[in-house]
Design a protein around this motif. Structure first.
Motif, mmCIF file in Angstrom:
data_model
loop_
_atom_site.group_PDB
_atom_site.id
_atom_site.type_symbol
_atom_site.label_atom_id
_atom_site.label_comp_id
_atom_site.label_asym_id
_atom_site.label_seq_id
_atom_site.Cartn_x
_atom_site.Cartn_y
_atom_site.Cartn_z
ATOM 1 N N GLY A 1 -28.238 26.146 6.879
ATOM 2 C CA GLY A 1 -27.501 26.524 5.680
ATOM 3 C C GLY A 1 -27.373 25.378 4.711
ATOM 4 O O GLY A 1 -28.368 24.761 4.316
ATOM 5 N N GLN A 2 -26.120 25.063 4.335
ATOM 6 C CA GLN A 2 -25.864 23.969 3.411
ATOM 7 C C GLN A 2 -25.149 22.798 4.099
ATOM 8 O O GLN A 2 -24.557 21.953 3.438
ATOM 9 N N CYS A 3 -25.214 22.758 5.435
ATOM 10 C CA CYS A 3 -24.555 21.678 6.175
ATOM 11 C C CYS A 3 -25.237 20.335 5.901
ATOM 12 O O CYS A 3 -26.445 20.271 5.638
ATOM 13 N N GLY A 4 -24.435 19.267 5.992
ATOM 14 C CA GLY A 4 -25.030 17.943 5.966
ATOM 15 C C GLY A 4 -25.907 17.739 7.186
ATOM 16 O O GLY A 4 -25.602 18.235 8.277
ATOM 17 N N LEU A 5 -27.006 17.011 7.031
ATOM 18 C CA LEU A 5 -28.023 16.915 8.075
ATOM 19 C C LEU A 5 -28.054 15.539 8.727
ATOM 20 O O LEU A 5 -27.905 14.514 8.058
ATOM 21 N N SER A 6 -28.247 15.548 10.063
ATOM 22 C CA SER A 6 -28.513 14.337 10.824
ATOM 23 C C SER A 6 -29.904 14.485 11.432
ATOM 24 O O SER A 6 -30.133 15.369 12.253
ATOM 25 N N ILE A 7 -30.834 13.634 11.027
ATOM 26 C CA ILE A 7 -32.238 13.787 11.431
ATOM 27 C C ILE A 7 -32.771 12.454 11.945
ATOM 28 O O ILE A 7 -32.609 11.413 11.303
ATOM 29 N N PRO B 1 -30.953 15.890 -0.563
ATOM 30 C CA PRO B 1 -29.573 16.064 -1.042
ATOM 31 C C PRO B 1 -28.574 16.373 0.073
ATOM 32 O O PRO B 1 -27.367 16.182 -0.124
ATOM 33 N N ARG B 2 -29.054 16.839 1.233
ATOM 34 C CA ARG B 2 -28.142 17.173 2.334
ATOM 35 C C ARG B 2 -28.190 16.153 3.464
ATOM 36 O O ARG B 2 -27.524 16.313 4.474
ATOM 37 N N TRP B 3 -28.958 15.088 3.319
ATOM 38 C CA TRP B 3 -29.010 14.065 4.356
ATOM 39 C C TRP B 3 -27.650 13.372 4.488
ATOM 40 O O TRP B 3 -27.048 12.956 3.513
ATOM 41 N N GLY C 1 -28.740 10.022 -7.323
ATOM 42 C CA GLY C 1 -28.286 11.398 -7.219
ATOM 43 C C GLY C 1 -29.064 12.232 -6.235
ATOM 44 O O GLY C 1 -28.641 13.346 -5.897
ATOM 45 N N ASP C 2 -30.193 11.716 -5.746
ATOM 46 C CA ASP C 2 -31.008 12.485 -4.793
ATOM 47 C C ASP C 2 -30.406 12.501 -3.396
ATOM 48 O O ASP C 2 -30.744 13.373 -2.589
ATOM 49 N N MET C 3 -29.548 11.537 -3.075
ATOM 50 C CA MET C 3 -28.991 11.426 -1.722
ATOM 51 C C MET C 3 -27.477 11.230 -1.782
ATOM 52 O O MET C 3 -26.952 10.233 -1.296
#
Length: 544
Positions: A168-174, A199-201, A222-224
């Motif tokens: 979804g729109q959750c913040g991501l941990s990768i 944007p979601r990292w 603004g990208d991150m």
């Protein structure tokens, strides 16, 4: 058992004679008829049992079907099931693409759970992605190995896309692990696949070659907007060309507070970090120019709110950088230095010029030290006196002489709860370095039974002790020390002790420690012999 003149011959190798054969056949006539009758009766009863069993199973299925409708798990609200699913996730790492663990496993129980797991974005907000390994490609092209790797890469990309779509729109941990790009490959397909989601990292860890890292795209602030932690692990390629990646715009994310870098193709002081916002920093530069003591202090002077600093430090001629005066850092809680070159002198350069009033974890380790005269002149007493909140200390034996180690332990703050004294075999120019060992004199500094209130024991709050190697301590001495610490009511009791002996066990002390182990004490005793020969009776035979 029925009587018979041949009973005594049962279970032997006796063979009936010709005159006994007729007698035995006559004896068996009536028992054989009885056996046939019993078999018929058993068959009749078995048919009755089978019919009853069939009726019972039908009835049980009917009852179980209805009872399953009353299952508490089926009646749980959807949000409770989602919380249970989230509690099943790994807590010490990102999830892997495996059906043996959550979240994939949760979707393989039933269709209802699969629907719930697929529609719970938090389950899919972290992922560990491994790019298939091409290292054996030259040897395997003939048997289709390259096609197999490419097929696996395609599958991983498809799974990655589906996985992250469910987030979804959750913040991501990768975390991405791609160590061996194809020749001339300057980009990682896996990394390219996650870039649109920048944007979601929130937490990103990239293990990749210097070439791949140097060719990452340029990002604007603004990208991150959500990126909080960034870890870069550089893997040197087979064809190094010195691709520097230390200017990457990833480092300038506005919310970045945790940064870690390891590798050779970057210059620590030239990283475009917002130093004054960092809370955790790790710099492991593995090739010249490495991070010197002056550089490390300079970095600390930039990081005013830093709480954890880990670095590989090496002092060398013409290290460069500005000579930094003594520095007080009010917020640093963890100082973890691995020293190359002269461990003792580097440690002195750092601790002698640092004032860390809030320090909790003090770890300095490495593999080489100076000569004994230089080491004997080093004192950590002023540094330790100014760091009165330390709880965890980790040092190497080669940093000390016996007398300086004793002084170091006596100067440890009373707040110390965990102490690790490790050993590494090292050689200097023409001599073997600093062969000191932990002996009874050193151990006695921590033994409350050998001290009076006028000469208090060191580390009264010690709970976790690791000692490697204890060449000069007997098993009985260690046993008496543990018992003394555990039975002393005036000081904290031990919770864990790990001791490594470079010798065989002489006395098994574990039975004497049983009462403490049963009450929660963890005791790990390791015995080993250097260069122990092996005499295998299978030597020279094929493994097949």
């Amino acid at each position: 058992m029925l009587s018979s003149p041949f009973t005594s011959k049962f279970g032997t190798n006796y063979s009936a004679g010709d005159n006994e054969v007729t007698e035995i056949e006559t004896i068996l006539i009536e028992p054989s008829r009885r056996l046939e009758f019993l078999d018929d009766e058993i068959a009749k009863m078995q048919r009755v049992i089978d019919k009853l069993t069939e009726e019972r199973n039908t009835l049980a299925a009917y009852i179980d079907g209805h009872r399953s409708l009353l299952s508490p798990m089926r009646r749980l609200p959807r949000d409770i099931i989602q919380e249970i699913f989230i509690a099943c996730m790994p807590t010490d790492r990102n999830c892997v693409m495996s059906a043996t663990e959550a979240p994939i496993l949760l979707g393989r129980i039933c269709s209802a759970w699969r629907a719930i797991s697929f529609s719970t974005p938090r389950l899919w907000a972290d992922i560990h992605i491994v790019e298939p390994d091409y290292r054996t490609r030259e040897m395997s092209l003939s048997n289709g190995f390259l096609d197999l790797v490419n097929a696996k890469l395609k599958q991983r990309l498809e799974v990655t896309e589906a996985w992250l779509h469910r987030s979804g729109q959750c913040g991501l941990s990768i975390t991405v692990f791609c160590t061996t790009p194809m020749p001339q490959q300057t980009r990682s397909p896996i990394i390219q696949a996650i870039i649109p989601l920048a944007p979601r990292w929130e937490h990103i860890s990239l293990t990749a070659s210097d070439i791949v890292l140097a060719n990452l795209p340029t990002f604007s602030d603004g990208d991150m907007p959500m990126l909080k932690s960034l870890c870069i692990n550089e893997v040197q390629t087979m064809f190094p060309e010195g691709h520097r990646w230390d200017t990457m715009s990833l480092c300038r994310a506005p919310q970045l507070s945790r940064f870690s870098a390891s590798g050779s193709c970057f210059r620590p002081l030239e990283l475009p970090l917002r130093w004054d916002r960092l809370l955790e920093l790790s710099l492991v530069k593995t090739s010249p120019p490495t991070l010197s003591s002056d550089m490390a202090l300079q970095v600390l002077s930039w990081c005013s709110v830093l709480r954890t600093f880990k670095a590989l430090v090496e002092d060398y001629t013409d290290a460069g950088g500005v000579s930094v005066p003594p520095l007080e850092h009010a917020s640093l809680r963890t100082l973890d230095f691995e020293c190359m070159g002269s461990l003792s002198s580097t440690a002195l350069q750092l601790t002698g010029r640092l004032l860390l009033p809030d320090l909790r974890h003090f770890l300095i380790h490495g593999s080489t030290a100076g000569n004994e005269d230089d080491i004997s002149r080093i004192s950590y007493a002023p540094f330790l006196a100014a760091s009165s909140k330390i709880t965890h200390v980790k040092v190497m034996l080669i940093m000390f002489t016996k007398s300086s180690l004793a002084e170091f332990i006596r100067c440890l703050p009373q707040t110390t709860e965990k102490l690790e004294v490790l050993r590494v075999l090292s050689w200097g120019p023409g001599y073997m370095i600093n062969q000191i060992y932990i002996d009874e004199d050193i151990l006695s500094l921590l033994d409350p039974s050998l001290h009076t209130p006028a000469a208090s024991v060191s580390c009264p709050r010690l709970q976790d002790l690791t000692l490697k190697d204890c060449t000069s301590i007997s098993d009985e001495t260690l046993r008496d020390f543990i018992i003394s610490r555990m039975r002393d009511g005036a000081h904290s009791k031990m919770r864990r002790i790990v001791v490594r002996f470079p010798r065989a066990m002489e006395v098994d002390i574990m039975p004497d420690l049983r009462e403490f182990v049963e009450n929660g004490l963890q005791v790990e005793l390791h015995y080993y012999l250097l260069g122990s020969p092996e005499f295998s009776p299978w030597a020279g035979l094929s493994d097949d």
